[in-house]
Structure formats: structure tokens, C-alpha cells
Design a protein around this motif. Sequence first.
Motif, PDB file in Angstrom:
ATOM      1  N   GLU A  43     -46.033 -55.461  58.589  1.00 49.84           N
ATOM      2  CA  GLU A  43     -46.663 -56.688  59.081  1.00 49.84           C
ATOM      3  C   GLU A  43     -48.172 -56.501  58.988  1.00 49.84           C
ATOM      4  O   GLU A  43     -48.695 -55.442  59.356  1.00 49.84           O
ATOM      5  N   VAL A  44     -48.862 -57.516  58.518  1.00 51.98           N
ATOM      6  CA  VAL A  44     -50.314 -57.439  58.373  1.00 51.98           C
ATOM      7  C   VAL A  44     -50.991 -58.535  59.177  1.00 51.98           C
ATOM      8  O   VAL A  44     -50.613 -59.706  59.092  1.00 51.98           O
ATOM      9  N   VAL A  45     -51.980 -58.136  59.951  1.00 56.33           N
ATOM     10  CA  VAL A  45     -52.867 -59.072  60.638  1.00 56.33           C
ATOM     11  C   VAL A  45     -54.213 -58.986  59.933  1.00 56.33           C
ATOM     12  O   VAL A  45     -54.700 -57.880  59.648  1.00 56.33           O
ATOM     13  N   PHE A  46     -54.798 -60.126  59.648  1.00 54.93           N
ATOM     14  CA  PHE A  46     -56.067 -60.154  58.925  1.00 54.93           C
ATOM     15  C   PHE A  46     -57.229 -60.452  59.867  1.00 54.93           C
ATOM     16  O   PHE A  46     -57.076 -61.198  60.838  1.00 54.93           O
ATOM     17  N   SER A  47     -58.386 -59.892  59.545  1.00 55.89           N
ATOM     18  CA  SER A  47     -59.613 -60.218  60.247  1.00 55.89           C
ATOM     19  C   SER A  47     -60.680 -60.517  59.208  1.00 55.89           C
ATOM     20  O   SER A  47     -60.908 -59.708  58.296  1.00 55.89           O
ATOM     21  N   VAL A  48     -61.317 -61.673  59.342  1.00 57.96           N
ATOM     22  CA  VAL A  48     -62.365 -62.080  58.415  1.00 57.96           C
ATOM     23  C   VAL A  48     -63.640 -62.381  59.189  1.00 57.96           C
ATOM     24  O   VAL A  48     -63.618 -62.536  60.411  1.00 57.96           O
ATOM     25  N   ARG A  49     -64.758 -62.499  58.485  1.00 62.26           N
ATOM     26  CA  ARG A  49     -66.053 -62.512  59.174  1.00 62.26           C
ATOM     27  C   ARG A  49     -66.437 -63.838  59.797  1.00 62.26           C
ATOM     28  O   ARG A  49     -67.291 -63.883  60.679  1.00 62.26           O
ATOM     29  N   SER A  50     -65.834 -64.948  59.355  1.00 59.51           N
ATOM     30  CA  SER A  50     -66.271 -66.240  59.859  1.00 59.51           C
ATOM     31  C   SER A  50     -65.150 -67.271  59.781  1.00 59.51           C
ATOM     32  O   SER A  50     -64.163 -67.089  59.056  1.00 59.51           O
ATOM     33  N   GLU A  51     -65.336 -68.348  60.506  1.00 56.61           N
ATOM     34  CA  GLU A  51     -64.381 -69.448  60.454  1.00 56.61           C
ATOM     35  C   GLU A  51     -64.351 -70.061  59.068  1.00 56.61           C
ATOM     36  O   GLU A  51     -63.295 -70.462  58.563  1.00 56.61           O
ATOM     37  N   ALA A  52     -65.516 -70.130  58.433  1.00 55.45           N
ATOM     38  CA  ALA A  52     -65.584 -70.670  57.072  1.00 55.45           C
ATOM     39  C   ALA A  52     -64.765 -69.822  56.103  1.00 55.45           C
ATOM     40  O   ALA A  52     -64.071 -70.356  55.235  1.00 55.45           O
ATOM     41  N   VAL A  68     -60.866 -64.042  63.452  1.00 64.77           N
ATOM     42  CA  VAL A  68     -62.268 -64.065  63.021  1.00 64.77           C
ATOM     43  C   VAL A  68     -63.049 -63.024  63.805  1.00 64.77           C
ATOM     44  O   VAL A  68     -62.956 -62.947  65.033  1.00 64.77           O
ATOM     45  N   CYS A  69     -63.800 -62.199  63.086  1.00 62.86           N
ATOM     46  CA  CYS A  69     -64.639 -61.198  63.737  1.00 62.86           C
ATOM     47  C   CYS A  69     -65.836 -60.871  62.852  1.00 62.86           C
ATOM     48  O   CYS A  69     -65.695 -60.263  61.792  1.00 62.86           O
ATOM     49  N   ASP A  70     -67.000 -61.288  63.293  1.00 59.27           N
ATOM     50  CA  ASP A  70     -68.249 -60.910  62.641  1.00 59.27           C
ATOM     51  C   ASP A  70     -68.667 -59.579  63.253  1.00 59.27           C
ATOM     52  O   ASP A  70     -69.045 -59.512  64.423  1.00 59.27           O
ATOM     53  N   VAL A  71     -68.607 -58.498  62.468  1.00 59.68           N
ATOM     54  CA  VAL A  71     -68.833 -57.166  63.025  1.00 59.68           C
ATOM     55  C   VAL A  71     -70.282 -56.910  63.417  1.00 59.68           C
ATOM     56  O   VAL A  71     -70.593 -55.874  64.017  1.00 59.68           O
ATOM     57  N   GLU A  72     -71.182 -57.838  63.118  1.00 61.00           N
ATOM     58  CA  GLU A  72     -72.552 -57.725  63.622  1.00 61.00           C
ATOM     59  C   GLU A  72     -72.639 -58.101  65.094  1.00 61.00           C
ATOM     60  O   GLU A  72     -73.652 -57.846  65.743  1.00 61.00           O
ATOM     61  N   ASP A  73     -71.599 -58.718  65.608  1.00 54.52           N
ATOM     62  CA  ASP A  73     -71.583 -59.224  66.980  1.00 54.52           C
ATOM     63  C   ASP A  73     -70.575 -58.428  67.804  1.00 54.52           C
ATOM     64  O   ASP A  73     -69.366 -58.573  67.630  1.00 54.52           O
ATOM     65  N   GLN A  74     -71.056 -57.593  68.710  1.00 57.92           N
ATOM     66  CA  GLN A  74     -70.168 -56.758  69.516  1.00 57.92           C
ATOM     67  C   GLN A  74     -69.210 -57.599  70.356  1.00 57.92           C
ATOM     68  O   GLN A  74     -68.065 -57.207  70.589  1.00 57.92           O
ATOM     69  N   THR A  75     -69.676 -58.766  70.795  1.00 60.28           N
ATOM     70  CA  THR A  75     -68.805 -59.645  71.573  1.00 60.28           C
ATOM     71  C   THR A  75     -67.573 -60.043  70.773  1.00 60.28           C
ATOM     72  O   THR A  75     -66.448 -60.056  71.300  1.00 60.28           O
ATOM     73  N   ILE A  77     -66.255 -58.339  68.294  1.00 63.51           N
ATOM     74  CA  ILE A  77     -65.425 -57.147  68.135  1.00 63.51           C
ATOM     75  C   ILE A  77     -64.558 -56.961  69.381  1.00 63.51           C
ATOM     76  O   ILE A  77     -63.349 -56.675  69.293  1.00 63.51           O
ATOM     77  N   ASP A  78     -65.158 -57.135  70.546  1.00 59.28           N
ATOM     78  CA  ASP A  78     -64.406 -56.999  71.796  1.00 59.28           C
ATOM     79  C   ASP A  78     -63.332 -58.081  71.921  1.00 59.28           C
ATOM     80  O   ASP A  78     -62.229 -57.818  72.415  1.00 59.28           O
ATOM     81  N   GLN A  79     -63.649 -59.276  71.467  1.00 60.03           N
ATOM     82  CA  GLN A  79     -62.669 -60.367  71.503  1.00 60.03           C
ATOM     83  C   GLN A  79     -61.506 -60.080  70.558  1.00 60.03           C
ATOM     84  O   GLN A  79     -60.342 -60.373  70.879  1.00 60.03           O
ATOM     85  N   LEU A  80     -61.803 -59.498  69.415  1.00 58.95           N
ATOM     86  CA  LEU A  80     -60.745 -59.110  68.470  1.00 58.95           C
ATOM     87  C   LEU A  80     -59.813 -58.095  69.135  1.00 58.95           C
ATOM     88  O   LEU A  80     -58.583 -58.230  69.056  1.00 58.95           O
ATOM     89  N   ALA A  81     -60.386 -57.107  69.796  1.00 61.51           N
ATOM     90  CA  ALA A  81     -59.576 -56.097  70.474  1.00 61.51           C
ATOM     91  C   ALA A  81     -58.707 -56.732  71.554  1.00 61.51           C
ATOM     92  O   ALA A  81     -57.525 -56.385  71.699  1.00 61.51           O
ATOM     93  N   ALA A  82     -59.277 -57.676  72.296  1.00 56.34           N
ATOM     94  CA  ALA A  82     -58.524 -58.339  73.366  1.00 56.34           C
ATOM     95  C   ALA A  82     -57.356 -59.140  72.804  1.00 56.34           C
ATOM     96  O   ALA A  82     -56.243 -59.137  73.369  1.00 56.34           O
ATOM     97  N   ARG A  83     -57.589 -59.831  71.693  1.00 50.36           N
ATOM     98  CA  ARG A  83     -56.525 -60.624  71.062  1.00 50.36           C
ATOM     99  C   ARG A  83     -55.372 -59.731  70.616  1.00 50.36           C
ATOM    100  O   ARG A  83     -54.197 -60.044  70.797  1.00 50.36           O
ATOM    101  N   LEU A  84     -55.717 -58.604  70.011  1.00 52.65           N
ATOM    102  CA  LEU A  84     -54.688 -57.689  69.515  1.00 52.65           C
ATOM    103  C   LEU A  84     -53.962 -56.993  70.668  1.00 52.65           C
ATOM    104  O   LEU A  84     -52.744 -56.796  70.613  1.00 52.65           O
ATOM    105  N   ALA A  85     -54.699 -56.644  71.706  1.00 52.18           N
ATOM    106  CA  ALA A  85     -54.078 -55.998  72.861  1.00 52.18           C
ATOM    107  C   ALA A  85     -53.085 -56.930  73.544  1.00 52.18           C
ATOM    108  O   ALA A  85     -52.040 -56.495  74.041  1.00 52.18           O
TER     109      ALA A  85
END
Length: 275
Positions: A43-52, A68-75, A77-85
Motif C-alpha cells: 500500500e502506498v500513501v503519497f505526499s506532495v508539496r502543494s495542493e496545486a 500535502v506537505c511542503d517540507v519548508e514548513d515544519q507545521t 510536516i507535523d500535520q503530515l505526521a498527525a494524519r498518518l498517526a
Amino acid sequence: MSDSAPPFDYLAVRGKRFLVMGVANKKSVAYKIASQLQQAGAEVVFSVRSEARRESLQKLLKDQKVLVCDVEDQTQIDQLAARLAADEVPLSGLVHSIAFADYSDGIKPFHETDRAAFLQAVDISCFSLTAVCNALKDCLADDASVVTIGISTTRMASESYGYMAPIKAALESSLAFLTKSFSRFSKVRFNAVSAGLLKTSASAGIPGYVDSYLYAEQVIPRGEAITTDEVASTAVFLLSPRSSGITAQRIVVDAGMATNYFDADVVKKVMDANP
């Protein structure tokens, strides 16, 4: 064996979940890795940098889970972790296929590198691996595998690659330190696929890259450039339990280019062009 029996799961990734970061289009290394994982039953979950970017990939990725996760923004990154958790499904692996450099002013001599552009490239292309792994440490399975994408050599001053080689060197150096620090509480592995010159949409935008790519085809012993599928296959192997004894390493995938820089035919062409 009956026709209805499931195929032998050599890679042992069937049913496991992987996060793939950095898909840009169907030609990208990240997409090829994801495709091979899915073909193996993962199973693959994707993460991309922007909504566009997510919208542009809608047709390619269809109904798959794309965050969506822009890795320049720590917030983010934390939201991505929360979604996956929140899914409560451990990640058996992470693919970090993220790189960016601002070449809008063209390729300059290295000593003229712009400070802001260099630091932004370090943040996105290198530090993001550490930032993401730290945020996701509780989402990773105890024996998860993290794979990033490097380049075949960081010691050659390739002018067409600008200042990215020193940044990729820092990225690959961080693998040993991540392996050591994570070993205090897990068996997570960190490796890099150090790829030769590839024909991707991202590389096509680098000034002078196409000429270097064509030159590489002449130097590679088989006379054919590396493909994204070949790089992806190595990455999938590193993501699988089959590579459990490999960590803190860079696996060079260049079809022998580094062994053949002094190919007689190439040398002759140069000498004939410069009598």
C-alpha cells in the motif's frame, strides 16, 4: 502450484504501507518506486508539496491517498505526521525523493552561489529528510526502511549540476547519523540510491543538463543511460526486508559510468575535435 495460488512474495512487502514523498509526474523516480511497490502488493500513501501539485496528479494517482506537505514548513510536516498517526497503520518504509534548487538565474560558477538560494536548497533537499524522519518516528515500524535519492558522485565538479552536489553529499552523510540516533530506540534503516544522470522533467530544467546526459550515454559501457525504472528497482530492494543487512549506505546506480570516463572512442572524439 495451482493457478489460483498467490505469487511468491519475494520482497515481503505485500500488505505493508509505505509513504512516498516527491512524485511530480509519471516520469519521476518517486512515481516509479510507488508503482513497483504497488505491483508487489504494498500500500502506498503519497505526499506532495502543494495542493496545486495534488490537483495536477489527480488523473495519474486517481483515488489513491495523497497528502500535502511542503517540507519548508515544519507545521505541515507535523500535520503530515498527525494524519498518518491517526490511521494507526505503521509505515514499513519512507521514500524521500525531494530536491529543489533555484536555477532561474542560470548556472553560475560555484563561488558565486547565492546564499539564500543555497540555504533554501539545503533545507528542501537535505534537512527535510531529518525533519520528516523526526516527525514520523512514532509512525515508522520498528524495522522500517528509509530511502532517499542521491547522485552517483558528489566528488566530481559537474558544472551542469550547479551547487546541488555538495548538498547531496550532506544528504548522504546524514544517513550514518540518522542510523545511529534511531538505533537508540529502533531498527530503522537509512540508505540512499545514488543515481546516474536521468531523463526526468526536473533534470530537463537544469541548464546544460541535457548535454551532460547525452555525454553520459557515450561513457556508460552499455551505451545506454540509466532509466528511472532501474533506480526505482534498487530503491524498492532497499525498502524491502531483503536488504535488512544494509544501512547507512549509498548504492550507486550508474551502469558503470564511473569506471569508463577514459573510454577510447570518447577520448578520440575529443582529441579529433581539438587537434
